[in-house]
Scaffold this motif. Sequence first.
Motif, PDB file in Angstrom:
ATOM      1  N   MET A   1       0.833  -1.189   0.000  1.00  8.66           N
ATOM      2  CA  MET A   1       0.000   0.000   0.000  1.00  8.66           C
ATOM      3  C   MET A   1       0.868   1.238   0.000  1.00  8.66           C
ATOM      4  O   MET A   1       1.467   1.578   0.998  1.00  8.66           O
ATOM      5  N   SER A   2       0.962   1.896  -1.121  1.00  5.83           N
ATOM      6  CA  SER A   2       1.782   3.097  -1.217  1.00  5.83           C
ATOM      7  C   SER A   2       1.167   4.234  -0.437  1.00  5.83           C
ATOM      8  O   SER A   2      -0.047   4.387  -0.382  1.00  5.83           O
ATOM      9  N   SER A   3       2.038   5.057   0.180  1.00  5.02           N
ATOM     10  CA  SER A   3       1.540   6.197   0.938  1.00  5.02           C
ATOM     11  C   SER A   3       0.890   7.231   0.043  1.00  5.02           C
ATOM     12  O   SER A   3       0.185   8.115   0.505  1.00  5.02           O
ATOM     13  N   SER A   4       1.111   7.146  -1.267  1.00  4.83           N
ATOM     14  CA  SER A   4       0.526   8.115  -2.167  1.00  4.83           C
ATOM     15  C   SER A   4      -0.731   7.596  -2.845  1.00  4.83           C
ATOM     16  O   SER A   4      -1.268   8.224  -3.738  1.00  4.83           O
ATOM     17  N   ALA A   5      -1.199   6.408  -2.440  1.00  7.32           N
ATOM     18  CA  ALA A   5      -2.373   5.833  -3.073  1.00  7.32           C
ATOM     19  C   ALA A   5      -3.600   6.674  -2.809  1.00  7.32           C
ATOM     20  O   ALA A   5      -3.837   7.108  -1.692  1.00  7.32           O
ATOM     21  N   PRO A   6      -4.424   6.929  -3.828  1.00  6.27           N
ATOM     22  CA  PRO A   6      -5.623   7.734  -3.624  1.00  6.27           C
ATOM     23  C   PRO A   6      -6.640   6.987  -2.801  1.00  6.27           C
ATOM     24  O   PRO A   6      -6.641   5.771  -2.731  1.00  6.27           O
ATOM     25  N   ALA A   7      -7.494   7.712  -2.132  1.00  2.00           N
ATOM     26  CA  ALA A   7      -8.535   7.114  -1.319  1.00  2.00           C
ATOM     27  C   ALA A   7      -9.879   7.686  -1.718  1.00  2.00           C
ATOM     28  O   ALA A   7      -9.976   8.699  -2.405  1.00  2.00           O
ATOM     29  N   SER A   8     -10.942   7.024  -1.284  1.00  2.00           N
ATOM     30  CA  SER A   8     -12.288   7.480  -1.584  1.00  2.00           C
ATOM     31  C   SER A   8     -12.552   8.828  -0.940  1.00  2.00           C
ATOM     32  O   SER A   8     -12.082   9.105   0.158  1.00  2.00           O
ATOM     33  N   SER A 356       0.036  15.707  15.914  1.00  2.00           N
ATOM     34  CA  SER A 356      -0.093  15.473  14.475  1.00  2.00           C
ATOM     35  C   SER A 356       1.139  14.797  13.889  1.00  2.00           C
ATOM     36  O   SER A 356       1.173  14.498  12.689  1.00  2.00           O
ATOM     37  N   VAL A 357       2.145  14.549  14.738  1.00  2.00           N
ATOM     38  CA  VAL A 357       3.402  13.933  14.312  1.00  2.00           C
ATOM     39  C   VAL A 357       3.599  12.575  14.991  1.00  2.00           C
ATOM     40  O   VAL A 357       3.771  11.551  14.322  1.00  2.00           O
ATOM     41  N   ARG A 358       3.577  12.567  16.318  1.00  2.00           N
ATOM     42  CA  ARG A 358       3.843  11.325  17.056  1.00  2.00           C
ATOM     43  C   ARG A 358       2.676  10.356  16.894  1.00  2.00           C
ATOM     44  O   ARG A 358       1.516  10.744  16.986  1.00  2.00           O
ATOM     45  N   GLY A 359       3.026   9.110  16.639  1.00  2.00           N
ATOM     46  CA  GLY A 359       1.999   8.091  16.460  1.00  2.00           C
ATOM     47  C   GLY A 359       1.242   8.223  15.161  1.00  2.00           C
ATOM     48  O   GLY A 359       0.205   7.583  14.970  1.00  2.00           O
ATOM     49  N   CYS A 360       1.746   9.054  14.264  1.00  2.00           N
ATOM     50  CA  CYS A 360       1.037   9.324  13.008  1.00  2.00           C
ATOM     51  C   CYS A 360       1.819   8.794  11.810  1.00  2.00           C
ATOM     52  O   CYS A 360       3.004   8.498  11.874  1.00  2.00           O
ATOM     53  N   GLY A 361       1.099   8.709  10.702  1.00  2.00           N
ATOM     54  CA  GLY A 361       1.684   8.322   9.428  1.00  2.00           C
ATOM     55  C   GLY A 361       0.789   8.817   8.319  1.00  2.00           C
ATOM     56  O   GLY A 361       0.043   9.783   8.477  1.00  2.00           O
ATOM     57  N   SER A 362       0.858   8.137   7.193  1.00  2.00           N
ATOM     58  CA  SER A 362       0.047   8.513   6.046  1.00  2.00           C
ATOM     59  C   SER A 362      -1.439   8.470   6.392  1.00  2.00           C
ATOM     60  O   SER A 362      -1.908   7.590   7.110  1.00  2.00           O
ATOM     61  N   ALA A 363      -2.194   9.425   5.848  1.00  2.00           N
ATOM     62  CA  ALA A 363      -3.643   9.444   6.035  1.00  2.00           C
ATOM     63  C   ALA A 363      -4.355   8.654   4.957  1.00  2.00           C
ATOM     64  O   ALA A 363      -5.573   8.470   5.026  1.00  2.00           O
ATOM     65  N   ASP A 364      -3.613   8.172   3.949  1.00  2.00           N
ATOM     66  CA  ASP A 364      -4.216   7.470   2.814  1.00  2.00           C
ATOM     67  C   ASP A 364      -5.306   8.309   2.165  1.00  2.00           C
ATOM     68  O   ASP A 364      -6.399   7.823   1.852  1.00  2.00           O
ATOM     69  N   LEU A 365      -5.014   9.572   1.995  1.00  3.17           N
ATOM     70  CA  LEU A 365      -5.873  10.515   1.302  1.00  3.17           C
ATOM     71  C   LEU A 365      -5.053  11.191   0.211  1.00  3.17           C
ATOM     72  O   LEU A 365      -3.821  11.270   0.304  1.00  3.17           O
ATOM     73  N   GLY A 392     -10.200  31.973   0.740  1.00  2.00           N
ATOM     74  CA  GLY A 392     -11.430  31.570   1.410  1.00  2.00           C
ATOM     75  C   GLY A 392     -11.182  30.376   2.312  1.00  2.00           C
ATOM     76  O   GLY A 392     -10.083  30.202   2.856  1.00  2.00           O
ATOM     77  N   PRO A 393     -12.198  29.514   2.501  1.00  3.33           N
ATOM     78  CA  PRO A 393     -12.043  28.362   3.396  1.00  3.33           C
ATOM     79  C   PRO A 393     -11.040  27.342   2.862  1.00  3.33           C
ATOM     80  O   PRO A 393     -10.757  27.285   1.666  1.00  3.33           O
ATOM     81  N   VAL A 394     -10.503  26.533   3.773  1.00  8.84           N
ATOM     82  CA  VAL A 394      -9.602  25.437   3.413  1.00  8.84           C
ATOM     83  C   VAL A 394     -10.440  24.286   2.861  1.00  8.84           C
ATOM     84  O   VAL A 394     -11.385  23.822   3.516  1.00  8.84           O
ATOM     85  N   ALA A 395     -10.092  23.811   1.678  1.00  6.97           N
ATOM     86  CA  ALA A 395     -10.785  22.666   1.081  1.00  6.97           C
ATOM     87  C   ALA A 395     -10.125  21.378   1.555  1.00  6.97           C
ATOM     88  O   ALA A 395      -8.981  21.096   1.208  1.00  6.97           O
ATOM     89  N   LEU A 396     -10.844  20.592   2.378  1.00  6.96           N
ATOM     90  CA  LEU A 396     -10.317  19.306   2.850  1.00  6.96           C
ATOM     91  C   LEU A 396     -10.568  18.257   1.784  1.00  6.96           C
ATOM     92  O   LEU A 396     -11.424  17.380   1.899  1.00  6.96           O
ATOM     93  N   THR A 397      -9.792  18.337   0.723  1.00  7.13           N
ATOM     94  CA  THR A 397      -9.992  17.467  -0.430  1.00  7.13           C
ATOM     95  C   THR A 397      -9.853  16.013  -0.026  1.00  7.13           C
ATOM     96  O   THR A 397      -8.961  15.641   0.739  1.00  7.13           O
ATOM     97  N   GLY A 398     -10.757  15.195  -0.555  1.00  9.71           N
ATOM     98  CA  GLY A 398     -10.748  13.774  -0.239  1.00  9.71           C
ATOM     99  C   GLY A 398     -11.601  13.403   0.945  1.00  9.71           C
ATOM    100  O   GLY A 398     -11.751  12.225   1.253  1.00  9.71           O
TER     101      GLY A 398
END
Length: 459
Positions: A1-8, A356-365, A392-398
């Motif tokens: 599973m690549s960290s750059s894989a797109p997600a729904s 947002s750093v410790r215990g974190c990794g790719s969001a798969d988004l 304007g607002p931040v777009a949380l794409t994905g």
Amino acid sequence: MSSSAPASPTHAPTSSVAAFDARYHERFARSQWWRDARFGMFIHWGAYAVPARGEWVRSIERISKEDYEASIDAFTPDGVDFGAWADLAKAAGMQYAVMTAKHHDGYALFDSAVSDYTTAKRGPRRDFVREYLDAFRSRGLKVGLYFSVIDWYRSDFPHFGDRQHPERDNEDFRDHQPDLESYRQFMHAQIRELCANYGRLDVMWFDFSYPGMTGEQWGAEELVAMVRELQPDIILDNRLEVSGEGKGTIVTDHPSSYAGDFVSPEQIVPPTGMTCDDGTLVPWESCLTLNNNWGFHADDHDWKSSTTVVRQLVECVAKNGNLLLNVGPDAEGTIPAESQRILREVGEWMDVNAESVRGCGSADLPKPDWGWYTRNHADGRVFAHVLEQPIGPVALTGIAPAAVAGVRVLATGEERGLSKSWTTSNYPDVSFVSLRDPEEHTFPLPDPKDTVLEVRLKD
């Protein structure tokens, strides 16, 4: 599973610690604490700090062993304060450290029964490795040691024709005959001393292999067996097989016994996250300098800003990697003031954003245009690292609005609802978050380094 894989676009928190770790081979289980920590301090320090032209000064300037003695004799840092180093690492938000026990010049910073070429028996008459370990452990930091499998001091190590030995093109050494069996015995003996005499070590950072001098030449199979017997939980890098530009058999279906526990790209953050050949994740760590030298260099003032460091750290985490950031103390053992300033500024950001750093990794988004996503794989929270001021607002794409349970600014805890501005009404499948009201206006980011939004998703 690549960290750059797109997600729904309707991505929900399907990951957990167990599910995420299942994406690594079982042999990587020992590195879980390290993968959770994500941020460590590299320390390059030795007699090369005396000429103050970097740790490769002997090789670059072809300095003879005899002429280098002046640097060995002058390396007497009476006032070095390892506690101050450890305090700085903690202030920066780091959770582990790796210090050079011996670099390529062969001068060891620890007591050795098989060599007199050490700080315990020469100039300072001190075991700096023990002092470093005691100071960092006392602050609750995990500890590691760097050990060069190259040695420019030993007469049994290859000289003439070697890729980087100071005497590599000195005709006086054309007939020099190395004795690798003798050298291996010596090297293994010193590594045994480090593993047997200094308590629990969390990381051993070997450096490095190159054409003609790799695994077999180091006696790597026997070496790692010995290290694992003495330090069963220790994490090893991959450089008994390769150097900073290689990966080695760690990413293959048939890794060698000395393939290590992580890949170690140097002076670069890889364009994508790293995986094994079968697609599962492989632990990796970018090692970077704060200027352009590992060891102290008095004329190198090309410092990376704290903003750059924060953003490179986040990029590593977003790609399932670690950042090992170097400091090069001077000959007196003082970490340069500019290094200290940068690390304290990084620490100010980490003080309010470490979640947002410790215990974190790719969001798969999908990677957003404005920065990076990371995800805590224990609780499913997604962190939006907003590096560029949006219009304007931040777009949380994905991330679809129906999947969002709540959003807050991580540094302040301020809750921000999803935007309902008329400017975003044409995009009903995208979540938008305004950092201030009115929602359709554009505002500077609260933190220009990296404004982090915590996005809580519904089960």
